[in-house]
Design a protein around this motif. Structure first.
Motif, PDB file in Angstrom:
ATOM      1  N   ILE A 149       0.839  -1.202   0.000  1.00  0.00           N
ATOM      2  CA  ILE A 149       0.000   0.000   0.000  1.00  0.00           C
ATOM      3  C   ILE A 149       0.874   1.253   0.000  1.00  0.00           C
ATOM      4  O   ILE A 149       0.622   2.200  -0.756  1.00  0.00           O
ATOM      5  N   LEU A 150       1.904   1.270   0.821  1.00  0.00           N
ATOM      6  CA  LEU A 150       2.793   2.439   0.871  1.00  0.00           C
ATOM      7  C   LEU A 150       3.534   2.629  -0.443  1.00  0.00           C
ATOM      8  O   LEU A 150       3.666   3.763  -0.929  1.00  0.00           O
ATOM      9  N   ASP A 151       4.013   1.534  -1.048  1.00  0.00           N
ATOM     10  CA  ASP A 151       4.673   1.633  -2.351  1.00  0.00           C
ATOM     11  C   ASP A 151       3.696   2.160  -3.400  1.00  0.00           C
ATOM     12  O   ASP A 151       4.053   2.989  -4.242  1.00  0.00           O
ATOM     13  N   LEU A 152       2.458   1.698  -3.336  1.00  0.00           N
ATOM     14  CA  LEU A 152       1.432   2.141  -4.268  1.00  0.00           C
ATOM     15  C   LEU A 152       1.162   3.640  -4.115  1.00  0.00           C
ATOM     16  O   LEU A 152       1.101   4.372  -5.107  1.00  0.00           O
ATOM     17  N   ILE A 153       1.027   4.101  -2.877  1.00  0.00           N
ATOM     18  CA  ILE A 153       0.799   5.532  -2.636  1.00  0.00           C
ATOM     19  C   ILE A 153       1.969   6.351  -3.179  1.00  0.00           C
ATOM     20  O   ILE A 153       1.767   7.359  -3.875  1.00  0.00           O
ATOM     21  N   LYS A 154       3.193   5.915  -2.893  1.00  0.00           N
ATOM     22  CA  LYS A 154       4.371   6.645  -3.391  1.00  0.00           C
ATOM     23  C   LYS A 154       4.382   6.698  -4.917  1.00  0.00           C
ATOM     24  O   LYS A 154       4.595   7.749  -5.509  1.00  0.00           O
ATOM     25  N   GLU A 155       4.150   5.571  -5.546  1.00  0.00           N
ATOM     26  CA  GLU A 155       4.190   5.491  -7.005  1.00  0.00           C
ATOM     27  C   GLU A 155       3.088   6.343  -7.646  1.00  0.00           C
ATOM     28  O   GLU A 155       3.355   7.130  -8.557  1.00  0.00           O
ATOM     29  N   LEU A 156       1.865   6.198  -7.166  1.00  0.00           N
ATOM     30  CA  LEU A 156       0.746   6.937  -7.757  1.00  0.00           C
ATOM     31  C   LEU A 156       0.880   8.440  -7.563  1.00  0.00           C
ATOM     32  O   LEU A 156       0.576   9.215  -8.469  1.00  0.00           O
ATOM     33  N   THR A 157       1.321   8.843  -6.394  1.00  0.00           N
ATOM     34  CA  THR A 157       1.436  10.289  -6.157  1.00  0.00           C
ATOM     35  C   THR A 157       2.584  10.885  -6.972  1.00  0.00           C
ATOM     36  O   THR A 157       2.477  12.023  -7.429  1.00  0.00           O
ATOM     37  N   ARG A 158       3.624  10.112  -7.184  1.00  0.00           N
ATOM     38  CA  ARG A 158       4.725  10.594  -8.023  1.00  0.00           C
ATOM     39  C   ARG A 158       4.257  10.699  -9.480  1.00  0.00           C
ATOM     40  O   ARG A 158       4.464  11.718 -10.136  1.00  0.00           O
ATOM     41  N   GLU A 159       3.591   9.651  -9.981  1.00  0.00           N
ATOM     42  CA  GLU A 159       3.111   9.647 -11.365  1.00  0.00           C
ATOM     43  C   GLU A 159       2.095  10.756 -11.621  1.00  0.00           C
ATOM     44  O   GLU A 159       2.091  11.373 -12.670  1.00  0.00           O
ATOM     45  N   ARG A 160       1.206  10.985 -10.660  1.00  0.00           N
ATOM     46  CA  ARG A 160       0.107  11.930 -10.847  1.00  0.00           C
ATOM     47  C   ARG A 160       0.410  13.318 -10.278  1.00  0.00           C
ATOM     48  O   ARG A 160      -0.440  14.186 -10.298  1.00  0.00           O
ATOM     49  N   ARG A 161       1.609  13.460  -9.717  1.00  0.00           N
ATOM     50  CA  ARG A 161       2.047  14.739  -9.139  1.00  0.00           C
ATOM     51  C   ARG A 161       1.060  15.244  -8.091  1.00  0.00           C
ATOM     52  O   ARG A 161       0.558  16.356  -8.156  1.00  0.00           O
ATOM     53  N   VAL A 162       0.776  14.363  -7.138  1.00  0.00           N
ATOM     54  CA  VAL A 162      -0.150  14.657  -6.048  1.00  0.00           C
ATOM     55  C   VAL A 162       0.657  14.707  -4.752  1.00  0.00           C
ATOM     56  O   VAL A 162       1.468  13.821  -4.487  1.00  0.00           O
ATOM     57  N   GLY A 163       0.444  15.746  -3.955  1.00  0.00           N
ATOM     58  CA  GLY A 163       1.086  15.820  -2.650  1.00  0.00           C
ATOM     59  C   GLY A 163       0.354  14.933  -1.658  1.00  0.00           C
ATOM     60  O   GLY A 163      -0.845  14.710  -1.792  1.00  0.00           O
ATOM     61  N   VAL A 164       1.071  14.428  -0.670  1.00  0.00           N
ATOM     62  CA  VAL A 164       0.455  13.578   0.346  1.00  0.00           C
ATOM     63  C   VAL A 164       0.842  14.082   1.728  1.00  0.00           C
ATOM     64  O   VAL A 164       2.022  14.348   1.994  1.00  0.00           O
ATOM     65  N   ILE A 165      -0.147  14.216   2.581  1.00  0.00           N
ATOM     66  CA  ILE A 165       0.090  14.424   4.008  1.00  0.00           C
ATOM     67  C   ILE A 165      -0.180  13.064   4.630  1.00  0.00           C
ATOM     68  O   ILE A 165      -1.311  12.589   4.635  1.00  0.00           O
ATOM     69  N   LEU A 166       0.876  12.415   5.088  1.00  0.00           N
ATOM     70  CA  LEU A 166       0.781  11.065   5.642  1.00  0.00           C
ATOM     71  C   LEU A 166       0.806  11.143   7.156  1.00  0.00           C
ATOM     72  O   LEU A 166       1.768  11.626   7.740  1.00  0.00           O
ATOM     73  N   ILE A 167      -0.273  10.677   7.773  1.00  0.00           N
ATOM     74  CA  ILE A 167      -0.369  10.685   9.228  1.00  0.00           C
ATOM     75  C   ILE A 167      -0.100   9.264   9.706  1.00  0.00           C
ATOM     76  O   ILE A 167      -0.789   8.329   9.288  1.00  0.00           O
ATOM     77  N   THR A 168       0.900   9.101  10.554  1.00  0.00           N
ATOM     78  CA  THR A 168       1.244   7.777  11.052  1.00  0.00           C
ATOM     79  C   THR A 168       2.019   7.878  12.359  1.00  0.00           C
ATOM     80  O   THR A 168       2.644   8.895  12.642  1.00  0.00           O
ATOM     81  N   HIS A 169       1.946   6.791  13.122  1.00  0.00           N
ATOM     82  CA  HIS A 169       2.755   6.669  14.334  1.00  0.00           C
ATOM     83  C   HIS A 169       3.973   5.795  14.076  1.00  0.00           C
ATOM     84  O   HIS A 169       4.826   5.652  14.937  1.00  0.00           O
ATOM     85  N   ASP A 170       4.043   5.202  12.911  1.00  0.00           N
ATOM     86  CA  ASP A 170       5.074   4.221  12.575  1.00  0.00           C
ATOM     87  C   ASP A 170       6.305   4.921  12.005  1.00  0.00           C
ATOM     88  O   ASP A 170       6.296   5.370  10.863  1.00  0.00           O
TER      89      ASP A 170
END
Length: 188
Positions: A149-170
């Motif tokens: 899922i994390l790899d998918l988010i990174k790949e899609l946001t890079r391809e689509r030029r979308v910024g991500v605010i990632l909220i996590t405790h990890d």
């Protein structure tokens, strides 16, 4: 804080006392905290999408995936129902849902946890947002699915030029995923 950006807090705590959320988009530069609440749907789900923590509670169990995704695409993209369905299938394909033409007609309970999370990501992408707020997007998923899922988010946001605010405790997720880190501790 994420709910404040999108003004999703209950009225009892929704009044932001100080600070601002500056957004610069097609309508120019605005402070989202000062907008009339009636104008928020233009930004919420359109310019700014959200991936909620638990996919089963962010998908309507009574509606097919098709109905949920098509409504988002029609509302935020101005597409016809047919165009929106094609777009929704493309988004499911982008998040690697196998056989998206068939799976789009299914209900959320017919998907595994990892597949539901992929559907939620596809749903967020349906509006072609500029920013996605991802609230603990890998909670309750096993480690191998979390990595996918994390790899998918990174790949899609890079391809689509979308910024991500990632909220996590990890901290492992943070080290492997982010460019800039902000730590919130005791509300600060």
């Amino acid at each position: 804080t994420a709910y404040s950006i999108l003004r999703l807090l209950p009225e009892s705590v929704a009044d932001i006392k100080e600070g601002s959320v500056e957004w610069s988009g097609e309508k120019g530069r605005v402070d989202l905290t000062k907008l009339p609440i009636e104008e928020m749907p233009y930004y919420r789900g359109g310019d700014i999408a959200m991936i909620f923590q638990e996919p089963m509670t962010s998908l309507n169990p009574y509606l097919t995936i098709e109905r949920q995704m098509v409504e988002v695409a029609m509302h935020h993209q101005g597409l016809t129902r047919r165009e929106a369905r094609v777009h929704a299938v493309e988004m499911l394909r982008a998040v690697r849902i196998p056989d998206p033409e068939r799976r789009i007609r299914q209900y959320p309970h017919q998907f595994s946890g990892g597949m539901r999370q992929r559907v939620v990501i596809a749903l967020a992408l349906c509006s072609e947002p500029d920013v996605i707020i991802a609230d603990e997007p890998t909670t309750a998923l096993d480690v191998s699915i979390q990595a996918q899922i994390l790899d998918l988010i990174k790949e899609l946001t890079r391809e689509r030029r979308v910024g991500v605010i990632l909220i996590t405790h990890d901290m492992g997720v943070i080290a492997d995923t982010t460019d800039v880190v902000t730590v919130m501790y005791q509300g600060e």
